[in-house]
Design an enzyme around this catalytic site. Structure first.
Site, short mmCIF file in Angstrom:
data_model
loop_
_atom_site.label_atom_id
_atom_site.label_comp_id
_atom_site.label_asym_id
_atom_site.label_seq_id
_atom_site.Cartn_x
_atom_site.Cartn_y
_atom_site.Cartn_z
N GLU A 33 0.87 -1.20 0.00
CA GLU A 33 0.00 0.00 0.00
C GLU A 33 0.89 1.23 0.00
N LEU A 38 -3.79 2.33 6.25
CA LEU A 38 -4.50 1.29 5.49
C LEU A 38 -5.99 1.64 5.41
N GLY A 180 -22.12 18.02 -10.77
CA GLY A 180 -22.50 16.60 -10.76
C GLY A 180 -23.49 16.28 -9.64
N GLY A 182 -24.53 13.40 -8.71
CA GLY A 182 -24.42 11.97 -8.42
C GLY A 182 -24.35 11.78 -6.91
N LEU A 186 -24.44 14.92 -4.07
CA LEU A 186 -25.60 15.10 -3.19
C LEU A 186 -25.24 14.86 -1.72
N VAL A 237 -21.31 21.89 -17.61
CA VAL A 237 -20.23 22.78 -17.19
C VAL A 237 -19.10 22.67 -18.21
N LEU A 315 -18.32 0.44 -5.44
CA LEU A 315 -18.79 0.50 -4.07
C LEU A 315 -17.90 -0.35 -3.17
N HIS A 317 -18.63 -2.27 -0.57
CA HIS A 317 -19.09 -3.64 -0.25
C HIS A 317 -18.95 -4.56 -1.45
N HIS A 441 -43.93 -4.28 14.91
CA HIS A 441 -44.66 -3.02 14.89
C HIS A 441 -44.32 -2.23 16.15
P1 FAD Z 1 -9.65 1.84 -2.89
O1 FAD Z 1 -10.46 1.98 -1.65
O2 FAD Z 1 -9.53 3.03 -3.79
O3 FAD Z 1 -8.24 1.34 -2.44
C1 FAD Z 1 -7.18 1.20 -3.32
C2 FAD Z 1 -5.88 1.38 -2.55
O4 FAD Z 1 -4.80 1.08 -3.43
C3 FAD Z 1 -5.65 2.78 -2.05
O5 FAD Z 1 -5.34 2.74 -0.67
C4 FAD Z 1 -4.45 3.29 -2.86
O6 FAD Z 1 -3.59 4.14 -2.11
C5 FAD Z 1 -3.74 1.99 -3.18
N1 FAD Z 1 -2.91 2.03 -4.39
C6 FAD Z 1 -3.24 2.51 -5.62
N2 FAD Z 1 -2.25 2.29 -6.49
C7 FAD Z 1 -1.26 1.67 -5.79
C8 FAD Z 1 0.03 1.18 -6.12
N3 FAD Z 1 0.51 1.24 -7.38
N4 FAD Z 1 0.77 0.62 -5.14
C9 FAD Z 1 0.31 0.52 -3.86
N5 FAD Z 1 -0.90 0.95 -3.51
C10 FAD Z 1 -1.68 1.51 -4.44
N6 FAD Z 1 -18.70 3.32 -1.34
C11 FAD Z 1 -19.65 2.73 -0.57
O7 FAD Z 1 -19.92 1.53 -0.75
N7 FAD Z 1 -20.32 3.43 0.39
C12 FAD Z 1 -20.08 4.74 0.62
O8 FAD Z 1 -20.70 5.34 1.49
C13 FAD Z 1 -19.09 5.40 -0.17
N8 FAD Z 1 -18.80 6.70 0.02
C14 FAD Z 1 -17.81 7.27 -0.72
C15 FAD Z 1 -17.54 8.64 -0.50
C16 FAD Z 1 -16.55 9.27 -1.23
C17 FAD Z 1 -16.26 10.73 -0.99
C18 FAD Z 1 -15.79 8.52 -2.18
C19 FAD Z 1 -14.69 9.18 -2.95
C20 FAD Z 1 -16.07 7.18 -2.42
C21 FAD Z 1 -17.08 6.56 -1.69
N9 FAD Z 1 -17.41 5.22 -1.90
C22 FAD Z 1 -18.40 4.63 -1.16
C23 FAD Z 1 -16.72 4.40 -2.90
C24 FAD Z 1 -15.66 3.50 -2.20
O9 FAD Z 1 -14.76 4.32 -1.50
C25 FAD Z 1 -14.93 2.66 -3.24
O10 FAD Z 1 -15.85 1.95 -4.03
C26 FAD Z 1 -14.00 1.67 -2.55
O11 FAD Z 1 -13.07 2.34 -1.73
C27 FAD Z 1 -13.27 0.79 -3.58
O12 FAD Z 1 -12.43 -0.09 -2.91
P2 FAD Z 1 -11.09 -0.63 -3.59
O13 FAD Z 1 -10.47 -1.51 -2.56
O14 FAD Z 1 -11.39 -1.19 -4.91
O15 FAD Z 1 -10.19 0.65 -3.84
P1 NAD Z 2 -21.45 9.68 -10.17
O1 NAD Z 2 -21.17 8.92 -11.37
O2 NAD Z 2 -22.33 9.12 -9.10
O3 NAD Z 2 -22.08 11.11 -10.55
C1 NAD Z 2 -21.45 12.01 -11.42
C2 NAD Z 2 -22.48 12.96 -11.96
O4 NAD Z 2 -21.83 14.02 -12.65
C3 NAD Z 2 -23.42 12.30 -12.96
O5 NAD Z 2 -24.76 12.58 -12.59
C4 NAD Z 2 -23.03 12.93 -14.29
O6 NAD Z 2 -24.10 13.03 -15.20
C5 NAD Z 2 -22.56 14.32 -13.84
N1 NAD Z 2 -21.66 15.02 -14.80
C6 NAD Z 2 -20.65 14.48 -15.54
N2 NAD Z 2 -20.05 15.45 -16.28
C7 NAD Z 2 -20.70 16.61 -16.00
C8 NAD Z 2 -20.52 17.98 -16.44
N3 NAD Z 2 -19.59 18.35 -17.31
N4 NAD Z 2 -21.35 18.92 -15.93
C9 NAD Z 2 -22.31 18.58 -15.03
N5 NAD Z 2 -22.51 17.32 -14.60
C10 NAD Z 2 -21.71 16.35 -15.05
O7 NAD Z 2 -20.01 10.05 -9.55
P2 NAD Z 2 -19.58 10.61 -8.14
O8 NAD Z 2 -20.71 11.24 -7.42
O9 NAD Z 2 -18.35 11.40 -8.42
O10 NAD Z 2 -19.18 9.28 -7.37
C11 NAD Z 2 -18.13 8.42 -7.88
C12 NAD Z 2 -18.32 7.02 -7.40
O11 NAD Z 2 -18.15 6.92 -6.00
C13 NAD Z 2 -19.68 6.49 -7.76
O12 NAD Z 2 -19.54 5.39 -8.60
C14 NAD Z 2 -20.30 6.06 -6.47
O13 NAD Z 2 -20.84 4.78 -6.57
C15 NAD Z 2 -19.15 6.07 -5.46
N6 NAD Z 2 -19.68 6.66 -4.22
C16 NAD Z 2 -20.60 5.95 -3.51
C17 NAD Z 2 -21.17 6.47 -2.39
C18 NAD Z 2 -22.20 5.69 -1.65
O14 NAD Z 2 -22.28 4.48 -1.88
N7 NAD Z 2 -22.97 6.29 -0.77
C19 NAD Z 2 -20.84 7.76 -1.97
C20 NAD Z 2 -19.92 8.46 -2.72
C21 NAD Z 2 -19.34 7.90 -3.85
#
Ligand code: FAD
Ligand code: NAD
Length: 462
Positions: A33, A38, A180, A182, A186, A237, A315, A317, A441
């Site tokens: 990592e 972590l 966005g 998304g 939100l 945008v 995601l 999970h 309930h």
């Molecule tokens: P990551 O969590 O991205 O982990 C990858 C790891 O690999 C990182 O620690 C990175 O540093 C490391 N890495 C990358 N390249 C290298 C390399 N070459 N060598 C060594 N290490 C490296 N998902 C949900 O299900 N629920 C949520 O509520 C949710 N909220 C989110 C909110 C935000 C603001 C964001 C940005 C994402 C959210 N997500 C949510 C999405 C979720 O974080 C990801 O889907 C998830 O973390 C993916 O897991 P992963 O293990 O595939 O990758």
């Molecule tokens: P998203 O794909 O959910 O939403 C991006 C939005 O931006 C879309 O509605 C798209 O139409 C819009 N968009 C794209 N280009 C645009 C432009 N030029 N002008 C205006 N709007 C534009 O992406 P996100 O919100 O960045 O999230 C990224 C990923 O992280 C998602 O896949 C999501 O599953 C994951 N995530 C999950 C959670 C959760 O599970 N609660 C929370 C945060 C993030």
């Protein structure tokens, strides 16, 4: 040179869970990592900090406007953003420390540095001071994703930011434009709106939350509008100009929007660069995702990929389930299978939005005959007692077999309510099955039962 059974690159929910499961099954596991903590995006700068701030900001908002009706008078409510941020950081730290503890407990060896794949069974770790060479029978790529760049928009971490900086503002901006509508837009838009920013969300499509059932997305939009989020759809945008006081967001065919800060939330892209994939000959698709077969295997023998780096919902999970499936396949030869149709999505706004399975639009598009049952929280006793009556449950079931095809909820604690629906779908339940199950309930879960009854036109409380 160090030898292992399995090397995992990336310690996000995909990588660290894969490491734990493989170690449980007796493999010698190394995890590379590049960050000192972590847990990956999810734990450090994603799921966990965003949920901590969503919780704190909702409590602040409720103290400001939702307690009087309960007869609770709190006087002037003040915000201590510093304490809120410290609490968020403490929550993150307890989670990153938790992953470190689990690595220790399971004897997983951790290497800090950038991992580079050199070919089957061969990884170089580029550490701060030195390089290390690791060998193993199997390698799992779990490097996750990063913020997708938006053409014409440069982020600078101050005026024009990504989710990472928007989780750590040191003051509430007077105004915030979110690009966005998304999940991130939100969720984080809600946080800062609750804390007092004037939030404008600009969305390219003519709807919010692409991928969410249209009826539920429309209902959610109305609720967000009542909360004061200014959501403008059909707006593309084209650029952002940083000014002395803030920034101007330029949109196609319209006037620019002046704001103090801009949050770019237009999606994420896989981390497939800098990993040595091209040189090692690992195939990626046009979107940069690593191409894997049904066994999570790349075109290189015994090299696998999981999580955000491959296809499927981005995601945490889902990444975890991928990780477990691959670990079990490597250690025991079990056939890996993760049913992505049964991966629930939860948007942690207030109210929450949760979905599993097919949307109504998808069923229409592929010509699947269906029946639909809906039930509003307005008619649920517990929702009334909580004072959280916005939203509804919607269940879609096959017209002939009654098998549940999709469930979509906007409403209080939808993220918890969806678990029952995921289990029902995973076991191939019918809407009649859900309707016949006794639900305590008064609970919000009764709205799920009522929606199931409504599929057959026999909801009891409406
Ligand atoms: P990551 O969590 O991205 O982990 C990858 C790891 O690999 C990182 O620690 C990175 O540093 C490391 N890495 C990358 N390249 C290298 C390399 N070459 N060598 C060594 N290490 C490296 N998902 C949900 O299900 N629920 C949520 O509520 C949710 N909220 C989110 C909110 C935000 C603001 C964001 C940005 C994402 C959210 N997500 C949510 C999405 C979720 O974080 C990801 O889907 C998830 O973390 C993916 O897991 P992963 O293990 O595939 O990758
Ligand atoms: P998203 O794909 O959910 O939403 C991006 C939005 O931006 C879309 O509605 C798209 O139409 C819009 N968009 C794209 N280009 C645009 C432009 N030029 N002008 C205006 N709007 C534009 O992406 P996100 O919100 O960045 O999230 C990224 C990923 O992280 C998602 O896949 C999501 O599953 C994951 N995530 C999950 C959670 C959760 O599970 N609660 C929370 C945060 C993030």
């Amino acid at each position: 040179m160090r030898d292992f059974d399995l090397i995992i690159i990336g310690a996000g929910p995909g990588g660290y869970v894969c490491a734990i499961r493989a170690a449980q099954l007796g493999l010698a596991v190394a995890c590379v990592e590049q960050e000192s903590d972590l847990g990956g995006t999810c734990v450090r700068v994603g799921c966990i900090p965003s949920k901590a701030l969503l919780e704190s900001s909702e409590r602040f908002a409720m103290a400001g406007h939702a307690l009087e009706e309960h007869g609770v008078i709190v006087g002037t409510v003040e915000l201590d953003l510093n304490t809120m941020m410290e609490r968020k950081s403490a929550v993150v730290k307890s989670n990153t420390d938790g992953v470190a503890y689990l690595f220790k407990k399971h004897g997983i060896e951790r290497f800090e540095g950038r991992g580079e794949l050199k070919g089957t069974g061969h990884v170089i770790v580029h550490g701060a001071d030195a390089e290390q060479e690791l060998r193993a029978e199997h390698v799992v790529l779990a490097t996750g994703s990063r913020v997708a760049p938006l053409r014409g928009v440069e982020t600078d971490g101050e005026r024009v930011v990504t989710s990472t900086e928007a989780l750590a503002f040191d003051a509430v901006p007077e105004s915030l434009v979110v690009i966005g509508a998304g999940v991130i837009g939100l969720e984080l838009g809600s946080v800062w709106a609750r804390l007092g920013a004037k939030v404008t969300v600009l969305e390219y499509l003519d709807r919010i939350l692409p991928g969410v059932d249209d009826e539920i997305a429309k209902e959610s939009r109305k609720i967000f509008a009542k909360q004061g989020l200014d959501i403008r759809t059909g707006v593309r945008v084209t650029g952002v100009k940083v000014t002395k006081k803030g920034a101007t967001v330029e949109v196609e065919g319209g006037d620019g929007v002046e704001t103090e800060c801009v949050l770019v939330a237009t999606g994420r892209i896989p981390n497939s660069e800098g990993l040595g994939l091209e040189a090692a000959g690992v195939e990626t698709d046009a979107g940069g995702r690593v191409v894997v077969d049904r066994r999570f295997t790349t075109n290189l023998e015994r090299v696998y990929a999981i999580g955000d780096l491959i296809h499927g919902p981005m995601l945490a999970h889902k990444a975890e389930e991928d990780g477990v499936a691959v670990a079990e396949m490597i250690a025991t030869g079990a056939q890996p299978h993760v049913e992505y149709l049964h991966v629930p999505t939860v948007v942690y706004t207030e109210p929450e939005i949760a979905s599993v399975g097919h949307t109504e639009e998808a069923l229409k598009e592929n010509g699947t005959p269906y029946r639909k049952g809906t039930f509003p929280f307005q008619a649920n006793g517990r929702a009334r007692a909580l004072g959280l009556t916005a939203g509804k449950v919607k269940i879609l079931a096959h017209e002939e077999t009654d098998r549940v095809l999709g469930v979509h909820i906007v409403g209080a604690r939808a993220g918890d309510l969806i678990a029952e629906c995921v289990a029902a779908m995973a076991f191939g339940a019918s809407s009649e099955d859900i309707a016949r199950v006794v639900h305590a309930h008064p609970t919000l879960a009764e709205a799920v039962k009522e929606a199931a009854l409504a599929v057959d036109g026999r909801a009891l409380h409406i």
